[in-house]
Design a protein around this motif. Structure first.
Motif, PDB file in Angstrom:
ATOM      1  N   LEU A 126       0.833  -1.202   0.000  1.00  0.00           N
ATOM      2  CA  LEU A 126       0.000   0.000   0.000  1.00  0.00           C
ATOM      3  C   LEU A 126       0.866   1.249   0.000  1.00  0.00           C
ATOM      4  N   ARG A 127       1.960   1.231   0.764  1.00  0.00           N
ATOM      5  CA  ARG A 127       2.867   2.380   0.794  1.00  0.00           C
ATOM      6  C   ARG A 127       3.495   2.634  -0.572  1.00  0.00           C
ATOM      7  N   LEU A 128       3.897   1.560  -1.265  1.00  0.00           N
ATOM      8  CA  LEU A 128       4.532   1.719  -2.567  1.00  0.00           C
ATOM      9  C   LEU A 128       3.539   2.182  -3.628  1.00  0.00           C
ATOM     10  N   ARG A 129       2.280   1.773  -3.488  1.00  0.00           N
ATOM     11  CA  ARG A 129       1.265   2.203  -4.453  1.00  0.00           C
ATOM     12  C   ARG A 129       1.026   3.710  -4.345  1.00  0.00           C
ATOM     13  N   HIS A 130       1.138   4.239  -3.136  1.00  0.00           N
ATOM     14  CA  HIS A 130       0.968   5.673  -2.897  1.00  0.00           C
ATOM     15  C   HIS A 130       2.296   6.233  -2.383  1.00  0.00           C
ATOM     16  N   ARG A 131       3.332   6.079  -3.197  1.00  0.00           N
ATOM     17  CA  ARG A 131       4.684   6.422  -2.755  1.00  0.00           C
ATOM     18  C   ARG A 131       4.807   7.899  -2.402  1.00  0.00           C
TER      19      ARG A 131
END
Length: 467
Positions: A126-131
């Motif tokens: 989730l963090r990488l999707r909304h970096r």
């Protein structure tokens, strides 16, 4: 557009008119007065919005959501004595807002909290999707700054030491190194390929022969290999090469470099000289050529004790040129039961899955009493049995794990995953594949070393990117 950073305001700025830009970290409505924590890369400052002193600003502040981007105009004033915040660098002041402009609004709910006050464990996917949101978090911001400061300190030291930074090509030819190359087809030269460099090895050797003598580079490297905790497909390394220097001078320079980085970045003076260890000592005591010396359970060579015993598993290994080694497990009597390490137990079963024929152990009870499996107890002389715990430094109740050890094999993996610890990684000799198994109950993991083919396949052929 702005006159100051949010985190730069101090008591000397009191009574100054300022313009600030940043993100809404938090908004608090205290019944008539609204407080906004405004954040930018320099830090956070409190914005006070009073309807009697700025009605338009108050109307905007009533509808703000977290991570809204603002421009704030106002006057710096001292905080009341009962609202000082020692945890903030700007905790002695606040900005009384006279105007607020929304530069970018937030229309929906955030996928995860960004504010340091609401930070929680968020799934990496989730963090990488909304970096872009992830990078606003304090931890990520601090990591990027730490990396930048480290590289800056290294560059400063090396430049002062007469090194030249040289940028080497990324599109190059394949070289036989430790992993597979990433290859890229050439559009201009049909049927030809480029390879991404695993390291600047060819180029830095060329620079040395060319008379540069002292070169460094913050180099991007690419390796097509399986992921693990300390390796990914692309990474950055500080690459250094130098001519006309002996081993002692190279070690001295690297010690000075590490000390300079720690001093510049963390303000810590590292003690010198650094402890040194020969390859033989590292393999003998830790079973790996890059030991973590914080790892307390070192290998202890007991070959002279077991070489003449009737238990052929150990004596046979010593006679064939190998060694018998033990690991003392402090508190092992309480942490590890016999059921777990005898046939049928979870520890024993994991060892067998890794290819071990069995698992030998010796318990040291109160008063120095020895308790072990029958095959060892029946063949271990009394004086030898008493000497083994003493050799391992075990004078209190403990468990001593015994194993065969052939020359060239690795011992237990550094940072073995005992409860509460993570797994580390060791490096073996070519052609050997260590099988690492996490075991609980206070015992280190079992490492079984077998002669097998290397995991990696043959290196790809040399590729010519030239036309």
């Amino acid at each position: 557009m702005r006159s100051n950073g949010c985190g730069d305001l101090r008591e000397q700025n009191i009574d100054q008119q300022v313009q600030l830009c940043g993100w809404v970290d938090r908004r608090r409505d205290h019944g008539g007065v609204i407080f906004i924590d405004l954040r930018d890369r320099s830090g956070t400052v409190q914005i006070t919005v009073d309807p009697d002193l700025g009605a338009d600003a108050f109307a905007v502040a009533e509808h703000l959501r977290s991570e809204t981007v603002l421009q704030v105009e106002g006057k710096v004033r001292a905080r009341p004595g009962d609202s000082l915040n020692d945890k903030l660098a700007t905790g002695a002041v606040e900005v009384l807002a006279s105007g607020i402009t929304v530069l970018n609004s937030v229309k929906g709910n955030l996928p995860f909290p960004v504010s340091v006050h609401d930070e929680e464990n968020t799934r990496e996917e989730l963090r990488l999707r909304h970096r872009y949101l992830d990078l606003r978090r304090k931890r990520m911001n601090d990591n990027l700054r730490l990396r930048a400061q480290t590289i800056q300190a290294a560059r400063r030291f090396l430049e002062d030491a007469g090194f030249i930074e040289v940028e080497t090509p990324v599109l190059t030819r394949s070289t036989p190194e430790g992993a597979r190359d990433y290859v890229l087809p050439s559009r201009v030269c049909g049927g030809e390929w480029f390879a991404l460099p695993q390291s600047p090895q060819l180029f830095k050797q060329l620079l040395m022969v060319g008379g540069i003598e002292r070169y460094y580079q913050v180099a991007r490297c690419f390796r097509d290999e399986d992921l693990r905790a300390d390796r990914q497909p692309e990474f950055t390394q500080l690459d250094i090469e130098m001519s006309f220097m002996d081993q002692e001078q190279i070690l001295e320079l690297n010690e000075s470099l590490i000390c300079a980085i720690w001093k510049a970045v963390k303000g810590i003076e590292l003690p010198r000289p650094f402890p040194r260890m020969t390859w033989h000592d590292a393999m003998e005591r830790y079973g790996t050529d890059r030991p973590d010396t914080r790892y307390g359970m070192e290998l202890t060579n007991v070959s002279d004790i077991v070489k003449d015993m009737g238990f052929k598993v150990f004596s046979g290994a010593v006679k064939s040129g190998g060694a018998g080694k033990c690991i003392a497990v402090p508190g092992g009597n309480d942490a590890v039961s016999n059921v777990r390490i005898k046939p049928g137990g979870d520890v024993f079963s994991e060892a067998q899955k890794a290819g071990a024929g069995g698992l030998a152990f010796i318990r040291v009870r109160d008063g120095g009493e020895i308790d072990t499996i029958g095959a060892i107890k029946d063949n271990l002389r009394a004086e030898a049995g008493a000497a083994q715990p003493h050799r391992c430094g075990t004078r209190h109740p403990a468990a001593v794990r015994c194993r065969r050890h052939r020359h060239g094999e690795q011992g237990p993996r550094q940072g073995a995953p005992v409860p509460g610890q993570g797994a580390g990684h060791g490096e073996g000799r070519p052609g050997q594949r260590p099988v690492e198994l996490p075991l609980g109950g206070g015992l280190p993991d079992v490492r079984v070393q077998q002669r097998r083919e290397p995991l990696r396949g043959p290196a790809p052929p040399l590729l010519r990117p030239q036309c």
